[in-house]
Design a protein around this motif. Structure first.
Motif, PDB file in Angstrom:
ATOM      1  N   ALA A 143       0.866  -1.218   0.143  1.00 45.25           N
ATOM      2  CA  ALA A 143       0.084   0.086  -0.022  1.00 45.25           C
ATOM      3  C   ALA A 143       0.954   1.221   0.010  1.00 45.25           C
ATOM      4  N   VAL A 144       0.762   1.984  -1.010  1.00 43.88           N
ATOM      5  CA  VAL A 144       1.167   3.119  -0.861  1.00 43.88           C
ATOM      6  C   VAL A 144       0.216   4.452  -0.525  1.00 43.88           C
ATOM      7  N   LEU A 145       0.289   5.148   0.500  1.00 43.75           N
ATOM      8  CA  LEU A 145      -0.829   6.203   0.985  1.00 43.75           C
ATOM      9  C   LEU A 145      -0.569   7.568   1.027  1.00 43.75           C
ATOM     10  N   ARG A 146      -1.338   8.319   0.514  1.00 40.21           N
ATOM     11  CA  ARG A 146      -1.431   9.711   0.432  1.00 40.21           C
ATOM     12  C   ARG A 146      -2.758  10.251   1.251  1.00 40.21           C
ATOM     13  N   GLY A 147      -2.165  10.514   2.547  1.00 40.76           N
ATOM     14  CA  GLY A 147      -3.484  11.069   3.347  1.00 40.76           C
ATOM     15  C   GLY A 147      -3.463  12.406   3.312  1.00 40.76           C
ATOM     16  N   GLY A 148      -4.157  13.108   4.132  1.00 46.28           N
ATOM     17  CA  GLY A 148      -4.426  14.459   4.183  1.00 46.28           C
ATOM     18  C   GLY A 148      -3.462  14.870   4.747  1.00 46.28           C
ATOM     19  N   SER A 149      -3.248  16.375   4.236  1.00 46.61           N
ATOM     20  CA  SER A 149      -1.852  16.801   4.864  1.00 46.61           C
ATOM     21  C   SER A 149      -2.153  17.254   6.329  1.00 46.61           C
ATOM     22  N   ALA A 150      -3.468  17.494   6.756  1.00 47.80           N
ATOM     23  CA  ALA A 150      -3.756  17.915   7.958  1.00 47.80           C
ATOM     24  C   ALA A 150      -3.324  16.845   8.903  1.00 47.80           C
ATOM     25  N   ALA A 151      -3.150  15.547   8.498  1.00 51.91           N
ATOM     26  CA  ALA A 151      -2.992  14.235   9.353  1.00 51.91           C
ATOM     27  C   ALA A 151      -1.544  13.886   9.145  1.00 51.91           C
ATOM     28  N   GLU A 152      -0.551  14.749   8.755  1.00 54.71           N
ATOM     29  CA  GLU A 152       0.703  14.192   8.344  1.00 54.71           C
ATOM     30  C   GLU A 152       1.773  13.958   9.448  1.00 54.71           C
ATOM     31  N   SER A 153       1.642  14.443  10.542  1.00 51.79           N
ATOM     32  CA  SER A 153       2.316  14.116  11.601  1.00 51.79           C
ATOM     33  C   SER A 153       1.700  12.703  11.986  1.00 51.79           C
ATOM     34  N   THR A 154       0.651  12.606  12.382  1.00 52.62           N
ATOM     35  CA  THR A 154      -0.011  11.259  12.947  1.00 52.62           C
ATOM     36  C   THR A 154       0.265  10.260  12.083  1.00 52.62           C
ATOM     37  N   ASN A 155       0.168  10.399  10.616  1.00 51.67           N
ATOM     38  CA  ASN A 155       0.246   9.423   9.817  1.00 51.67           C
ATOM     39  C   ASN A 155       1.671   8.998   9.569  1.00 51.67           C
ATOM     40  N   ARG A 156       2.594   9.782   9.919  1.00 50.73           N
ATOM     41  CA  ARG A 156       4.080   9.508   9.749  1.00 50.73           C
ATOM     42  C   ARG A 156       4.393   8.564  10.897  1.00 50.73           C
ATOM     43  N   VAL A 157       3.931   8.675  12.126  1.00 46.93           N
ATOM     44  CA  VAL A 157       4.016   7.898  13.351  1.00 46.93           C
ATOM     45  C   VAL A 157       3.342   6.360  13.258  1.00 46.93           C
ATOM     46  N   LEU A 158       2.116   6.570  12.498  1.00 46.01           N
ATOM     47  CA  LEU A 158       1.414   5.318  12.332  1.00 46.01           C
ATOM     48  C   LEU A 158       2.283   4.478  11.420  1.00 46.01           C
ATOM     49  N   ALA A 159       2.592   5.190  10.316  1.00 49.38           N
ATOM     50  CA  ALA A 159       3.423   4.223   9.099  1.00 49.38           C
ATOM     51  C   ALA A 159       4.786   3.652   9.917  1.00 49.38           C
ATOM     52  N   SER A 160       5.405   4.449  10.717  1.00 47.14           N
ATOM     53  CA  SER A 160       6.660   4.008  11.159  1.00 47.14           C
ATOM     54  C   SER A 160       6.261   3.080  12.127  1.00 47.14           C
ATOM     55  N   LEU A 161       5.289   2.875  13.096  1.00 42.41           N
ATOM     56  CA  LEU A 161       4.837   1.860  13.800  1.00 42.41           C
ATOM     57  C   LEU A 161       4.693   0.623  13.071  1.00 42.41           C
ATOM     58  N   ILE A 162       3.884   0.854  12.022  1.00 44.13           N
ATOM     59  CA  ILE A 162       3.557  -0.174  11.146  1.00 44.13           C
ATOM     60  C   ILE A 162       4.677  -0.950  10.477  1.00 44.13           C
ATOM     61  N   GLN A 163       5.502  -0.102   9.993  1.00 50.82           N
ATOM     62  CA  GLN A 163       6.921  -0.656   9.290  1.00 50.82           C
ATOM     63  C   GLN A 163       7.622  -1.367  10.079  1.00 50.82           C
ATOM     64  N   ASP A 164       7.802  -0.783  11.416  1.00 51.32           N
ATOM     65  CA  ASP A 164       8.562  -1.654  12.588  1.00 51.32           C
ATOM     66  C   ASP A 164       7.945  -3.105  13.039  1.00 51.32           C
ATOM     67  N   ALA A 165       6.306  -2.894  12.993  1.00 50.00           N
ATOM     68  CA  ALA A 165       5.831  -4.361  12.999  1.00 50.00           C
ATOM     69  C   ALA A 165       6.114  -5.273  11.939  1.00 50.00           C
ATOM     70  N   LEU A 166       5.903  -4.780  10.800  1.00 46.11           N
ATOM     71  CA  LEU A 166       6.225  -5.542   9.586  1.00 46.11           C
ATOM     72  C   LEU A 166       7.599  -6.335   9.713  1.00 46.11           C
ATOM     73  N   ALA A 167       8.569  -5.379   9.890  1.00 43.98           N
ATOM     74  CA  ALA A 167       9.972  -5.816   9.899  1.00 43.98           C
ATOM     75  C   ALA A 167      10.135  -6.928  10.900  1.00 43.98           C
ATOM     76  N   SER A 168       9.593  -6.777  12.204  1.00 41.79           N
ATOM     77  CA  SER A 168       9.403  -7.630  13.381  1.00 41.79           C
ATOM     78  C   SER A 168       9.052  -8.859  12.819  1.00 41.79           C
ATOM     79  N   ALA A 169       7.859  -9.030  11.934  1.00 42.96           N
ATOM     80  CA  ALA A 169       7.325 -10.207  11.442  1.00 42.96           C
ATOM     81  C   ALA A 169       8.083 -10.770  10.402  1.00 42.96           C
ATOM     82  N   GLY A 170       9.118 -10.251   9.778  1.00 42.51           N
ATOM     83  CA  GLY A 170       9.805 -10.763   8.733  1.00 42.51           C
ATOM     84  C   GLY A 170       9.218 -10.327   7.360  1.00 42.51           C
TER      85      GLY A 170
END
Lengths: 416, 416
Positions: A143-170
């Motif tokens: 998934a490549v996500l383009r969210g609303g600019s007004a949520a940019e900080s929140t989305n950055r943290v969410l994506a980072s947490l999701i990416q770390d979780a993906l990596a932890s699962a291999g």
């Protein structure tokens, strides 16, 4: 020269290859890891969300939009719960749709495969970030996500947490990426990335969706708005009419399957409208009525031409008296967004004509339009409600996030 | 102000409503009438075709293109026969795909419905005019056709005969219309007619298709070109390799499922290439080989970078020796148009990896790529071969010319 945006799409393609062959067990492990990461990262998410909310306040974002943007500890727990609900859904990838053995012994099978790379363009609703990431992951798509600019900080943290979780699962972290840092250009480039992005899904306002469907060179799944109609036929049962119209308007007026226009057969208008509209008024609904309606029920406002094509998403309802089923269907043909329409009737022939002749994603007899919903249809989760005719129409579940391929197994066969 | 073009689309929409509820018997009667009208109108068709051919000669149209344009009494009989073959095919409209009863007693069913209005943009091949009109009619769709200008006279007569036949059967003539009289503007306006045209199908050269998929605001079904690969794995059976490659290249080189690139595992190159390429050379095939290939089989020409992405549609074949299955799949990922690829192998693990990891509409083991065909797959007729991932992928039959709708039958149920 490929730039940072191209690099993200290249990484998404590489991740999609790993996801396409990932087992259901592995994808479920990653989903569990994402849910846990959201809960563990709650403070970090809320801190980033506070930044977005403060920017929103300074930029004059309305309270309603700030509420959609806001994440609380309770909402984060609910988001994690929604991710865990996807764990238990059937994995569509690898499902056989049909197959046969040809006369020459060649076996052919049509099986579900992920699209590959799915682009999503949406507004400042951080819950969409998590929802769509989880649905894409389960269906084997990057998934490549383009969210609303007004949520940019929140989305950055969410994506980072999701990416770390993906990596932890291999799994490759690039399976879920945001392109918010490219601003509007991020959306524009997603729409031009034919070949690099397999499908684009816009989610949000009618304006956003129209812009994407007309500009995109990538195939789009249109999840549209709903100017939804209910037609009270001459023979409609009064109790059903009262209950269904009330449910369809009042239970949750801000969603796309809520009714916006009520059509009433002239032979039933005097019998039905006082009770139907009385019940609505008791719940605070404003009636925008045509002349015939206001002659029967005085306390409404006159409907304008614009009312008939308006998706209020509020406690407003346009009401029109029609001379026949044909006139009702003609009105629907003209003003409907082809989402959901329902007839309340006891006339079998009229019910069948309505089901056959109304060209909408969902057509109903004697039921509330609020049933147009992936959860209600038993899909477990909903990707959105498609109002286009290609690929998927109506509520979309996980299978609608997949394509198919044909596998052909021979033993040396030629055609000539 | 609506102009003559808009009027045609409005008439097409009205015709589509009649077609959507027409019985299979009625549609079959109309198909029989069309077949009879083509035979009865043979002289008239040929006279119009002569005008187009003469214009073509004067405008320097190549002999190959004039041959595709030419209609003869025999070809008209064959066209009528093709229409009659569609009579016996199952009508997809009304077929149930799935359905269930919800816990609250509401019944939901997903059923096939016509798209509505289908636009087709194609080249100067009058047989497409008849084919697509018949396929659209059987699937309940109105068709708006923009054929190549070089066939304008022929298409005008064909459309007129078809319209008379439709009227004689009691169906609206506007169910099949051409917009050739608007020239290039006809195609451009079809691409912008979102809402008035439900689906656009381009048929013809890669250039035509690319122009439509990037410019159209109407959803497109892409029927693409085929840079088709066969990979001879280390364990490939020599007889199968020789027969399948020969069949895939020579049986009909001008079609999209013919092979264009042969990849050979380096461990099998010396064993297989002399026999495989020897058989091809005996049929007049020119080999465009990489260095390793030409070291084994001398009488070829060196392959250029351009060869790997070329759809020859002729007795030419590019050949490359690769070090592994992974290198073969990487080559395919880079150069394939995702139409059809086949592996010749006796290694079960490699066969499964190829089927799972190659992202094409049709993936094969030990079979000729020429099997990617609606007729071979048992569909009876073929609308085209889709190379996109949305809606339909691979050979398309009549069901792929339909959308779906959900019908919901309740007895007063509300959600709240």
């Amino acid at each position: 020269m490929p730039d940072a945006f191209d690099d993200k799409l290249t990484a998404a393609r590489a991740a999609s290859l790993a996801l396409a062959t990932a087992t259901t067990d592995l994808k479920n492990t990653a989903l569990e890891a994402i849910a846990a990461a959201l809960e563990a990262g709650s403070n970090e998410i809320i801190a980033a969300n506070e930044v977005d909310l403060e920017n929103g306040r300074q930029n004059g974002l309305s309270e309603a939009l700030r509420d959609r943007l806001r994440l609380t500890p309770e909402r984060i727990v609910a988001l994690a719960g929604a991710v865990r609900e996807i764990v238990v859904l059937a994995d569509p990838v690898g499902q056989s749709i049909r197959g046969s053995k040809l006369p020459n012994g060649v076996r052919i099978d049509q099986v579900r495969v992920p699209f590959g790379v799915v682009g999503v363009i949406y507004e400042a609703r951080p819950n969409v970030t998590v929802d769509i990431a989880a649905l894409a992951l389960k269906s084997g798509n990057a998934a490549v996500l383009r969210g609303g600019s007004a949520a940019e900080s929140t989305n950055r943290v969410l994506a980072s947490l999701i990416q770390d979780a993906l990596a932890s699962a291999g799994l490759p972290p690039a399976a879920v990426q945001t392109v918010d840092e490219f601003g509007r250009e991020g959306g524009t480039r997603l729409m031009r990335a034919r070949g690099a992005v397999d499908v684009l899904i816009p989610r949000g306002s009618a304006g956003l969706i129209q812009a994407v469907v007309t500009e995109s060179q990538v195939p789009v799944i249109e999840t549209g708005d709903g100017v939804v109609h209910i037609f009270l036929d001459a023979s409609a049962n009064e109790d059903w009419a009262v209950d269904i119209v009330h449910d369809a308007k009042v239970q949750r007026p801000s969603v796309c399957n809520a009714v916006e226009t009520l059509l009433v057969h002239e032979a039933a208008a005097e019998r039905l409208l006082p009770a139907v509209l009385g019940r609505l008024r008791a719940s605070g609904v404003t009636v925008h009525g045509d002349e015939a309606t206001l002659a029967i029920v005085a306390d409404g406002v006159p409907a304008t031409e614009e009312d008939w094509s308006t998706e209020y998403m509020s406690l407003d309802l346009s009401v029109r008296v029609v001379a026949s089923l044909d006139e009702a269907m003609e009105h629907i043909r003209r003003y409907s967004t082809h989402h959901t329409e329902s007839i309340i009737t006891n006339d079998l022939a009229n019910a069948e004509r309505f089901l056959n002749e109304v060209d909408s994603a969902v057509v109903m007899v004697n039921a509330s339009t609020r049933f147009t919903d992936g959860g209600e249809f038993g899909f477990g989760a909903e990707v959105g409600i498609s109002t286009q005719k290609l690929h998927a129409r109506g509520p979309m579940g996980l299978p609608e996030l997949t394509s198919t391929k044909w596998t052909v197994r021979g033993s040396g066969q030629s055609r000539g």
